[in-house]
Design a protein around this motif. Structure first.
Motif, PDB file in Angstrom:
ATOM      1  N   GLY A1020       6.981   7.308   8.413  1.00 30.33           N
ATOM      2  CA  GLY A1020       6.180   7.721   7.277  1.00 30.33           C
ATOM      3  C   GLY A1020       6.179   6.760   6.125  1.00 30.33           C
ATOM      4  O   GLY A1020       5.652   7.062   5.061  1.00 30.33           O
ATOM      5  N   ARG A1021       6.752   5.602   6.326  1.00 30.11           N
ATOM      6  CA  ARG A1021       6.744   4.609   5.255  1.00 30.11           C
ATOM      7  C   ARG A1021       5.621   3.609   5.490  1.00 30.11           C
ATOM      8  O   ARG A1021       5.267   3.330   6.620  1.00 30.11           O
ATOM      9  CB  ARG A1021       8.079   3.886   5.204  1.00 30.11           C
ATOM     10  CG  ARG A1021       9.220   4.775   4.694  1.00 30.11           C
ATOM     11  CD  ARG A1021      10.488   3.980   4.597  1.00 30.11           C
ATOM     12  NE  ARG A1021      10.915   3.468   5.921  1.00 30.11           N
ATOM     13  CZ  ARG A1021      11.963   2.694   6.091  1.00 30.11           C
ATOM     14  NH1 ARG A1021      12.680   2.311   5.050  1.00 30.11           N
ATOM     15  NH2 ARG A1021      12.293   2.279   7.293  1.00 30.11           N
ATOM     16  N   GLY A1022       5.109   3.103   4.409  1.00 33.40           N
ATOM     17  CA  GLY A1022       4.007   2.146   4.505  1.00 33.40           C
ATOM     18  C   GLY A1022       4.501   0.712   4.514  1.00 33.40           C
ATOM     19  O   GLY A1022       5.673   0.428   4.715  1.00 33.40           O
ATOM     20  N   ASP A1023       3.534  -0.211   4.259  1.00 30.79           N
ATOM     21  CA  ASP A1023       3.820  -1.647   4.157  1.00 30.79           C
ATOM     22  C   ASP A1023       4.379  -2.188   5.454  1.00 30.79           C
ATOM     23  O   ASP A1023       5.501  -2.696   5.517  1.00 30.79           O
ATOM     24  CB  ASP A1023       4.773  -1.915   2.990  1.00 30.79           C
ATOM     25  CG  ASP A1023       4.626  -3.332   2.500  1.00 30.79           C
ATOM     26  OD1 ASP A1023       3.702  -4.010   2.971  1.00 30.79           O
ATOM     27  OD2 ASP A1023       5.436  -3.775   1.669  1.00 30.79           O
ATOM     28  N   SER A1229      -4.840 -10.983  -4.873  1.00 38.19           N
ATOM     29  CA  SER A1229      -5.552  -9.975  -4.084  1.00 38.19           C
ATOM     30  C   SER A1229      -4.639  -9.178  -3.178  1.00 38.19           C
ATOM     31  O   SER A1229      -5.103  -8.339  -2.416  1.00 38.19           O
ATOM     32  CB  SER A1229      -6.645 -10.647  -3.254  1.00 38.19           C
ATOM     33  OG  SER A1229      -6.050 -11.528  -2.326  1.00 38.19           O
ATOM     34  N   SER A1230      -3.327  -9.462  -3.236  1.00 44.55           N
ATOM     35  CA  SER A1230      -2.399  -8.765  -2.356  1.00 44.55           C
ATOM     36  C   SER A1230      -1.559  -7.725  -3.076  1.00 44.55           C
ATOM     37  O   SER A1230      -0.582  -7.229  -2.533  1.00 44.55           O
ATOM     38  CB  SER A1230      -1.461  -9.789  -1.687  1.00 44.55           C
ATOM     39  OG  SER A1230      -2.191 -10.705  -0.932  1.00 44.55           O
ATOM     40  N   LEU A1231      -1.927  -7.441  -4.339  1.00 38.41           N
ATOM     41  CA  LEU A1231      -1.147  -6.431  -5.052  1.00 38.41           C
ATOM     42  C   LEU A1231      -1.291  -5.056  -4.389  1.00 38.41           C
ATOM     43  O   LEU A1231      -0.307  -4.339  -4.215  1.00 38.41           O
ATOM     44  CB  LEU A1231      -1.624  -6.332  -6.512  1.00 38.41           C
ATOM     45  CG  LEU A1231      -1.152  -7.462  -7.447  1.00 38.41           C
ATOM     46  CD1 LEU A1231      -1.817  -7.310  -8.803  1.00 38.41           C
ATOM     47  CD2 LEU A1231       0.360  -7.439  -7.600  1.00 38.41           C
ATOM     48  N   ILE A1232      -2.521  -4.693  -4.049  1.00 43.79           N
ATOM     49  CA  ILE A1232      -2.818  -3.377  -3.481  1.00 43.79           C
ATOM     50  C   ILE A1232      -3.364  -3.569  -2.069  1.00 43.79           C
ATOM     51  O   ILE A1232      -4.252  -4.411  -1.839  1.00 43.79           O
ATOM     52  CB  ILE A1232      -3.843  -2.597  -4.340  1.00 43.79           C
ATOM     53  CG1 ILE A1232      -3.292  -2.407  -5.750  1.00 43.79           C
ATOM     54  CG2 ILE A1232      -4.166  -1.260  -3.707  1.00 43.79           C
ATOM     55  CD1 ILE A1232      -2.047  -1.555  -5.812  1.00 43.79           C
ATOM     56  N   LYS A1233      -2.795  -2.809  -1.132  1.00 47.35           N
ATOM     57  CA  LYS A1233      -3.328  -2.804   0.228  1.00 47.35           C
ATOM     58  C   LYS A1233      -4.107  -1.501   0.417  1.00 47.35           C
ATOM     59  O   LYS A1233      -3.590  -0.410   0.109  1.00 47.35           O
ATOM     60  CB  LYS A1233      -2.200  -2.909   1.241  1.00 47.35           C
ATOM     61  CG  LYS A1233      -2.720  -3.071   2.666  1.00 47.35           C
ATOM     62  CD  LYS A1233      -1.620  -3.369   3.647  1.00 47.35           C
ATOM     63  CE  LYS A1233      -0.768  -2.144   3.858  1.00 47.35           C
ATOM     64  NZ  LYS A1233       0.185  -2.345   4.987  1.00 47.35           N
ATOM     65  N   LEU A1260      -4.245   3.934  -0.718  1.00 49.32           N
ATOM     66  CA  LEU A1260      -3.879   2.812  -1.585  1.00 49.32           C
ATOM     67  C   LEU A1260      -2.362   2.642  -1.543  1.00 49.32           C
ATOM     68  O   LEU A1260      -1.623   3.615  -1.798  1.00 49.32           O
ATOM     69  CB  LEU A1260      -4.353   3.055  -3.016  1.00 49.32           C
ATOM     70  CG  LEU A1260      -5.857   3.317  -3.189  1.00 49.32           C
ATOM     71  CD1 LEU A1260      -6.168   3.728  -4.616  1.00 49.32           C
ATOM     72  CD2 LEU A1260      -6.633   2.065  -2.837  1.00 49.32           C
ATOM     73  N   SER A1261      -1.899   1.447  -1.230  1.00 47.94           N
ATOM     74  CA  SER A1261      -0.453   1.167  -1.153  1.00 47.94           C
ATOM     75  C   SER A1261      -0.108   0.037  -2.117  1.00 47.94           C
ATOM     76  O   SER A1261      -0.729  -1.048  -2.080  1.00 47.94           O
ATOM     77  CB  SER A1261      -0.061   0.770   0.270  1.00 47.94           C
ATOM     78  OG  SER A1261       1.306   0.426   0.324  1.00 47.94           O
ATOM     79  N   ASN A1262       0.863   0.297  -3.017  1.00 47.42           N
ATOM     80  CA  ASN A1262       1.321  -0.720  -3.974  1.00 47.42           C
ATOM     81  C   ASN A1262       2.326  -1.637  -3.270  1.00 47.42           C
ATOM     82  O   ASN A1262       3.419  -1.207  -2.893  1.00 47.42           O
ATOM     83  CB  ASN A1262       1.955  -0.028  -5.184  1.00 47.42           C
ATOM     84  CG  ASN A1262       2.374  -1.036  -6.257  1.00 47.42           C
ATOM     85  OD1 ASN A1262       2.142  -2.237  -6.120  1.00 47.42           O
ATOM     86  ND2 ASN A1262       2.993  -0.534  -7.320  1.00 47.42           N
ATOM     87  N   CYS A1263       1.933  -2.875  -3.104  1.00 45.94           N
ATOM     88  CA  CYS A1263       2.791  -3.842  -2.387  1.00 45.94           C
ATOM     89  C   CYS A1263       3.820  -4.517  -3.272  1.00 45.94           C
ATOM     90  O   CYS A1263       4.690  -5.249  -2.787  1.00 45.94           O
ATOM     91  CB  CYS A1263       1.942  -4.919  -1.707  1.00 45.94           C
ATOM     92  SG  CYS A1263       0.821  -4.271  -0.466  1.00 45.94           S
ATOM     93  N   SER A1304       5.963   1.573  -7.881  1.00 44.85           N
ATOM     94  CA  SER A1304       6.430   0.542  -6.933  1.00 44.85           C
ATOM     95  C   SER A1304       6.498   1.126  -5.536  1.00 44.85           C
ATOM     96  O   SER A1304       7.100   2.190  -5.323  1.00 44.85           O
ATOM     97  CB  SER A1304       7.806   0.028  -7.355  1.00 44.85           C
ATOM     98  OG  SER A1304       8.345  -0.815  -6.372  1.00 44.85           O
ATOM     99  N   GLN A1305       5.856   0.442  -4.590  1.00 43.99           N
ATOM    100  CA  GLN A1305       5.826   0.796  -3.175  1.00 43.99           C
ATOM    101  C   GLN A1305       5.186   2.169  -2.921  1.00 43.99           C
ATOM    102  O   GLN A1305       5.379   2.749  -1.858  1.00 43.99           O
ATOM    103  CB  GLN A1305       7.261   0.777  -2.586  1.00 43.99           C
ATOM    104  CG  GLN A1305       7.995  -0.529  -2.747  1.00 43.99           C
ATOM    105  CD  GLN A1305       7.377  -1.647  -1.935  1.00 43.99           C
ATOM    106  OE1 GLN A1305       6.814  -1.401  -0.876  1.00 43.99           O
ATOM    107  NE2 GLN A1305       7.453  -2.863  -2.468  1.00 43.99           N
ATOM    108  N   GLU A1306       4.404   2.690  -3.877  1.00 45.22           N
ATOM    109  CA  GLU A1306       3.788   4.023  -3.723  1.00 45.22           C
ATOM    110  C   GLU A1306       2.536   3.934  -2.876  1.00 45.22           C
ATOM    111  O   GLU A1306       1.774   2.969  -2.982  1.00 45.22           O
ATOM    112  CB  GLU A1306       3.443   4.613  -5.092  1.00 45.22           C
ATOM    113  CG  GLU A1306       2.830   6.003  -4.990  1.00 45.22           C
ATOM    114  CD  GLU A1306       2.453   6.562  -6.338  1.00 45.22           C
ATOM    115  OE1 GLU A1306       1.851   7.639  -6.401  1.00 45.22           O
ATOM    116  OE2 GLU A1306       2.748   5.868  -7.362  1.00 45.22           O
TER     117      GLU A1306
END
Length: 1357
Positions: A1020-1023, A1229-1233, A1260-1263, A1304-1306
């Motif tokens: 369930g974790r992103g990134d 451009s890699s701040l948000i995935k 939306l994932s905060n990288c 962060s990482q949300e």
């Protein structure tokens, strides 16, 4: 009168001996030296030659009286009677009668008288101290009445009473008249017999000042003359010469030191002067004038008649004038004699009388007239005499009315020599003419004249004339130096034949100044050899040794036989010198040459040879060539480990260890040697000769001062006898150096005490090998090998010093403007206390590896000293090449059994269900020596208890990994260790080893990492990210490699881990043949952050899991990481000052950059199947890929960047303050995935409902690690015609703009609705997403691009 009447009867050899002795006695006179300037340097020579002048004077004085000239005939006779005689007048009468009898009797040939009427002068000698003065006066009055006042004289002498104790000394009145050579001639003649008138009268003829011993040796023989021409010249080396010389020396000893005129007062001196004046002006000169007048009258009256009659007779018989003949055409008429009353002789007598009274003009006229008469009569002896004196008279005429007729002299010399065969008269003529020519600066003519008279009949005369000719050449206006030297050599040769060894040596030495250093080696050798021979004969042994030494040290071009003769001569002379002082210091030997600057010194034992698979450390030996680059690398390695030991600081007194000192090493400090360890000195010898040299008993010469360095103040011990108890010396029994060979000798010293050692030189016996003479052009010395040689019995012991000049100083201004040299102390080692000594052996150490191959070997450490060692470390510039394992036994695998297929890794059998799934483990870099803050190049060797006791040995495993680049690699190991006990001089010791590894190509691996579109993983974790690994087999079947198997892929990171393999292929094992490629894909997810431990994830493709977190896999991985971290650390220091400009700005930049950074290391482990000797072997290896940036390709080894062929040169002005680094658009451009979740196809009945609504979820994932403000804009539509043709147009329903803030990482989910009006394929990826950091305004706001289009298919039902 006694001297006038007495003539010496002696042999010719006696006169020659007297002249020879004259030359010898004149040798030691104090001479004035002059310096003749030359083109290079100057020539030291004597300004005068007194020996030649003495010889010339002795020669002229001993000339016999002859019948063709009258210069030596007596004109007057002085009769002397003492006043103490009872009847003096009667004695005068007897003496007068005896003189008349001798002159007019044919019984006596000598002396000869000028005219029959000889002047008699009567002298009454009165001794004032003993005689009666009145009686003497009365007798004198009687004499005046009888002989007239002009014919007699009373001489009163000896007015002084002989009492030397009280009266003052009056100088010898005869010292200025009696020259040294005259006295010597008297000594010569005193051994001969004398003739006298009567023995009775002789008792009264000798007055004061004359030797009374002459009385007993008088004889009546006047019939022979010492220089008669029919006597040949005798050899001076004969027995007669030795006997005569001995008698002369004895006679001189008896007569030396006898004073003259001891009883004469100053008044007596005046009386003697007055007597001579009265005799000259009242007796002698009037008599000569009268004789001249008489001769002139006789010639006038008699010559006319006889000459006219003779001329008429000659004309009658000849009929015409006879042409004048040359000297060569004239017959030998030297035997023609004229009667005494002949007019020609009267003219000659008149000429001689005029010459004697210095009336040179009249004398020349008479000589010229007589010359014509003699030539007409062909009386050549008389003619030559007239020519000689005519030339001398012409020269002596005042005012020089006519030039000097040199041709007269040449004619006279030729006549004397060729026609008359009278070399004595020819020599006199040459001596006179040479002096005249030299006075006129006609040195060339004088030299030619002197050389012309040299012949084989008289060596002494030839030697003197050649020497004078040489002086003529050097005295010219343009000195002819080489002719001077050549004729001095000829003169020295003739002097040597004449027995004049001192003069011969002097001539050769003067000539040597010219020939020396001109490249005429053969001439130099001859001169030096002769100088050596003459010096040895004269017992000047030091000069003889020096001369022979020059022959040997000169680059001689002599044949081998001659060089061998020179060497034997030198050894013979040298042996005589050493026998004179057997207890003296050893002298210096000239052979062989020693190249002192090439001397090398090695401290320590020789290297042990390899034993089977056990190979000793290479360390340092004298067989290795010096390499400055390598030496600098060893120095840096030692500084590195010393810095680690001293907590990052290199001590100020640090002195790098130097095992071998040579001309290139730093020799400014005193080297350190350890007691009981040998010191080897390599000395380079060169034999310049063409004959072999045999050195026996060759050893080092040294000086030692004992010191105790363990004391507090380094107190020196009592200086005692330095023997083998302190320093042991090894000697080489035989050392052969072949002809023109350069050979090194290695001599050893064994110090047994601490102190200061000074190596001074070498000592040996120099000799030659027996039977090394060249036969038939074959030199037997060629190919002589070491062994037992037979010396020819002639050898001498000597020494040669090792004098090494230090480097030239060029640091300060004074040193640059002057020539100064620094010290070279390589020969002055300090012997320190005992230290531990380590020996290292490598077992099963490979010489060839595949790139990345892992091989296990063993290292054995042996302490061969009597001291325990500790703090054993190894430092290398390539720490990634080897490892000793982790710090704990858990991480280090056990030593496997000797099996071909045993693995160097720690392996575990895996469960079949876990294939292609990550197996996790963790480890700390500290366990592998990385990350401790120290230098990774310095590695601790895990000794048991950290101490190696004396004599103990320990064997440790060592894992090796082949370098990533192919080729030959030299890898330096420096083993550092210390003594348990601290020493003042030496703190540590090192041991060097150089391993040479040849690597072959294996695999080439490239990898990239990119973000996954799946925002959530299984937990369930992103990134999430995808890792793509491309593996290529670039081995071209080298070393018998059959194929590679990829057995495992592991990851290492504190933030990421490989989760699983997503390869579509179902093959469990990945096999790669030559030039085959494989592509692997793995899913990577984030792991729990750990400050210390690294997470290892192993994805296994086989049946065995290699524990990547254990040795040696983790070791090599961390070592490769440390080098990368070191580079990053350097770069961070470079940009540190720039980041300090604006801290907040830099922090924002760093946050943006971290979004695209990945700290993931991938390890690919493989096996290679190799066929070798029909046997299959399995090799293991691993490759590392460091993934740092998303989307950037990484390689297993650095790629070579090809430089452009040509680039334009650009000139620009650099900015004063560079601006802060800005993040790139890709990073921004890699701040948000973003990710859209929707159905791939959607069916809708447009007939029932014209609008089709599809729910879409935008994730939306905060990288980044910071809070980010996000804005979503749905108003953007595709406007390009191409996009519209492919994808249809649709509309987003609801809110068209959203503003969110993500932590962060949300991961945030946004529900959207898309509206479609007809069927088709649509691209849902139209939302525009803008992001910026929460604490920034709009600086980094940029559009976040989707990685790929989101396509949906709308179907109609």
């Amino acid at each position: 009168m006694a001297r006038l009447l007495l003539w010496k009867d002696t042999r010719l050899s006696s006169n020659v001996i007297c002249m020879s002795q004259t030359c010898l006695d004149s040798f030691d006179l104090i001479l004035l030296n002059i310096k003749v300037p030359l083109v290079k340097g100057h020539l030291d020579m004597t300004a005068t030659t007194p020996w030649f002048e003495s010889y010339r004077e002795c020669f002229l004085q001993s000339m016999p009286a002859s019948d063709h000239e009258f210069l030596n005939h007596y004109v007057a006779c002085m009769l002397v009677v003492s006043s103490s005689e009872p009847e003096p007048v009667e004695q005068f009468l007897k003496l007068s009668q005896e003189q008349h009898r001798i002159q007019h009797s044919s019984e006596y040939m000598y002396p000869k008288w000028f005219i029959p009427n000889t002047l008699k002068y009567y002298v009454l000698l009165h001794d004032v101290s003993t005689g009666e003065e009145q009686r003497a006066d009365s007798i004198y009055e009687e004499m005046k009445q009888r002989y007239g006042t002009q014919g007699c004289y009373l001489l009163k002498i000896n007015s002084r009473v002989s009492n030397r104790g009280t009266d003052e000394q009056i100088p010898d009145p005869w010292s200025q008249y009696l020259q040294k050579n005259t006295i010597q001639n008297q000594d010569c003649y005193e051994d001969c017999s004398y003739a006298v008138i009567s023995n009775k009268s002789t008792d009264h003829l000798i007055s004061d000042g004359l030797d009374n011993e002459i009385k007993d040796g008088l004889s009546n023989n006047f019939k022979t003359h010492p220089l008669q021409l029919d006597h040949p010249s005798g050899s001076l080396d004969s027995t007669d010469y030795l006997k005569a010389t001995t008698s002369l020396q004895e006679s001189k000893k008896l007569n030396s030191g006898m004073p003259h005129g001891a009883c004469l007062t100053l008044t007596d001196h005046d009386r003697i002067r007055q007597f001579i004046q009265e005799f000259t002006f009242r007796g002698l000169l009037p008599h000569i004038e009268k004789t001249i007048r008489q001769l002139n009258d006789q010639l006038i009256s008699r010559k006319g008649l006889s000459r006219s009659l003779f001329s008429a007779t000659k004309k009658w018989f000849s009929g015409s004038k006879v042409p004048e003949k040359s000297i060569n055409e004239l017959k030998n008429t030297s035997g023609l004699l004229y009667p005494p009353e002949a007019p020609e002789l009267q003219i000659r007598k008149m000429a001689d009388l005029c010459f004697l009274v210095q009336h040179y003009e009249l004398a020349y006229s008479c000589y010229h007239t007589a010359k014509k008469d003699f030539l007409n009569d062909q009386a050549m002896l008389y003619a030559a005499g007239a020519l000689e004196m005519a030339a001398v008279s012409a020269f002596l005429q005042p005012g020089a009315p006519r030039p000097y007729p040199a041709h007269y002299m040449e004619t006279a010399i030729q006549t004397y020599r060729d026609i008359c065969k009278n070399m004595v008269l020819a020599e006199r003529c040459v001596l006179l003419s040479a002096e005249i020519l030299k006075s006129q600066s006609k040195y060339s003519e004088a030299a030619a004249l002197l050389i012309r008279l040299t012949s084989e009949d008289s060596d002494l005369r030839s030697a003197l004339l050649l020497e004078q000719a040489a002086h003529c050449f050097i005295n010219m206006k343009s000195p002819m130096v080489r002719k001077f030297a050549f004729h001095m050599i000829l003169a020295g040769h003739r002097f040597s034949k004449a027995g004049q060894k001192k003069h011969a040596l002097r001539c050769y030495c003067q000539a040597m100044q010219v020939y020396k250093g001109k490249g005429w080696s053969l001439a130099e050798d001859h001169i030096n050899f002769t100088i050596g021979r003459q010096s040895f004969t004269l017992r000047q042994l030091d000069n003889a040794v020096s001369a022979f030494r020059h022959i040997l040290i000169n680059d001689s071009k002599q044949p081998p036989a001659q060089q061998g003769a020179f060497l034997r001569e030198y050894l013979y002379v040298y042996k005589n010198v050493t026998q004179l002082s057997p207890d003296g210091p050893l002298p210096q030997l000239p052979l062989p040459y020693i190249n002192s600057s090439a001397t090398r010194i090695f401290f320590g034992h020789d290297r042990r040879p390899a034993e089977g698979e056990k190979q000793a450390a290479t360390h340092v030996s004298l067989d290795q060539e010096y390499d400055s680059e390598s030496s600098q690398q060893w120095k840096e390695l030692e500084e590195q480990v010393v810095s680690v030991i001293n907590k990052g600081i290199v001590p100020a007194n640090f002195q790098p260890t130097q095992f071998c000192l040579n001309r290139y090493s730093d020799n400014s400090r005193f080297p350190l040697a350890v007691v009981e360890e040998p010191i080897t000195v390599e000395v380079s010898f060169r034999n310049p000769l063409k004959v072999p040299l045999l050195l026996t008993d060759l050893s080092l010469l040294w000086k030692f001062q004992p010191k105790d360095f363990s004391a507090k103040h380094d107190e020196a011990k009592e200086p005692g006898k330095c023997d083998d108890d302190m320093i042991g010396t090894e000697a080489i029994a035989e050392f052969l150096i072949n002809s023109e060979e350069t050979k090194v000798a290695r001599l050893k010293l064994f110090p047994h005490q601490t102190g200061e050692l000074h190596i001074l030189g070498v000592v040996y016996n120099l000799g030659t090998v027996q039977g090394t003479v060249t036969l038939d052009g074959i030199d037997p010395s060629i190919g002589l090998q070491e062994g037992k040689f037979v010396s020819n019995g002639l050898s001498v012991r000597g020494r040669q010093d090792l004098e090494i000049q230090g480097p030239r100083l060029n640091n300060t201004k004074e040193e640059k403007t002057s020539i100064k040299y620094g010290p070279d102390r390589r020969l002055d080692p300090i012997i320190t206390e005992e230290m531990p000594l380590l020996e290292v052996f490598f077992i099963n150490f490979p010489t060839g590896l595949l790139c990345g191959e892992i091989r296990k070997a063993y290292v054995e450490f042996v302490n061969v000293s009597k001291c325990p060692l500790t703090a054993l470390k190894v430092v290398s510039k390539h720490p990634e090449f080897f490892t000793f394992g982790g710090n704990t036994a858990v991480l280090t695998p056990l030593s496997p059994s000797a099996s071909e297929n045993c693995s160097a890794y720690k392996t575990v059998v895996t469960d079949p269900t876990s294939v292609r799934t990550a197996l996790l483990s963790s480890a700390s870099s500290v366990d592998f020596g990385v990350g401790t803050g120290g230098q990774p190049e310095v590695i601790n060797v895990p000794l048991p208890d950290s101490v190696l006791l004396p004599g103990a040995s320990v064997q440790l495993p060592m894992w090796l990994r082949g370098p990533d680049e192919e080729g030959v690699h030299e890898i330096n190991f420096l083993f550092y260790y210390e003594s348990v006990k601290r020493h003042s001089k030496m703190c540590h010791r090192v041991l060097r080893h150089t391993a040479v590894i040849c690597t072959s190509r294996s695999l080439h691996i490239r990898a990239t990492v990119c973000r996954s579109n799946a925002l959530e993983d299984d937990e369930g974790r992103g990134d999430n990210m995808l890792v793509f690994v491309d593996v290529e087999n670039i081995n071209t079947s080298e070393a018998g490699v059959k194929e590679f198997h990829i057995v495992q892929v592991s990851s290492n990171s504190k933030h990421w881990k490989l989760q699983k393999s997503v390869n579509i292929s179902e093959d469990k094992d990945t096999k790669l043949a030559s030039r085959e490629k494989a592509k692997l894909c793995f899913k990577a997810v984030r792991c729990k952050n750990s400050e210390e431990n690294y997470t290892f994830a192993d994805i296994v493709f086989g049946n065995e899991q290699i524990i990547s977190s254990a040795s040696p896999c983790a070791d090599f991985l961390f070592q490769s990481l440390s080098s990368e971290l070191k580079k990053t650390h350097v770069q961070s220091h470079t940009h540190g000052s720039q980041r300090a400009v604006k801290q907040s700005f830099d922090e924002a930049v760093r946050l943006v950059q971290r979004c695209s950074e990945v700290d993931l290391n991938v390890v690919v482990l493989w096996k290679a199947y190799v066929v070798e000797d029909n046997k299959q072997l399995i090799l293991e290896g691993q490759h590392h890929i460091a993934l740092n940036t998303v989307g950037k390709e990484a390689f297993s080894f650095p790629q070579k960047q090809e430089l452009p062929e040509m680039a334009l040169l650009k000139f620009f002005r650099p900015e004063s303050t560079p601006g802060p680094a800005r993040p790139t658009p890709e990073q921004l451009s890699s701040l948000i995935k973003t990710s859209l979740h929707y159905p791939e196809s959607f069916s809708h009945s447009f007939h029932q409902k014209s609008l089709c609504l599809v729910p879409v979820t935008l994730l939306l994932s905060n990288c980044s690690q910071a809070v980010v403000d996000v804005m979503i804009d749905l108003r953007h539509k595709t406007t390009s015609p191409e996009a519209l043709e492919i994808h249809g147009s649709f509309t987003w329903l609801g809110q068209t703009q959203y503003k969110l803030q993500l932590k962060s990482q949300e991961v945030y989910s946004l529900q959207l609705k898309a509206c479609f009006v007809h069927t088709g394929v649509y691209n849902l990826g139209t939302p525009r997403v803008f992001a910026k950091l929460a604490d920034q305004v709009t600086l980094f706001e940029t559009s976040q691009q989707n990685s790929m289009p989101a396509l949906i298919i709308i179907n109609n039902i």
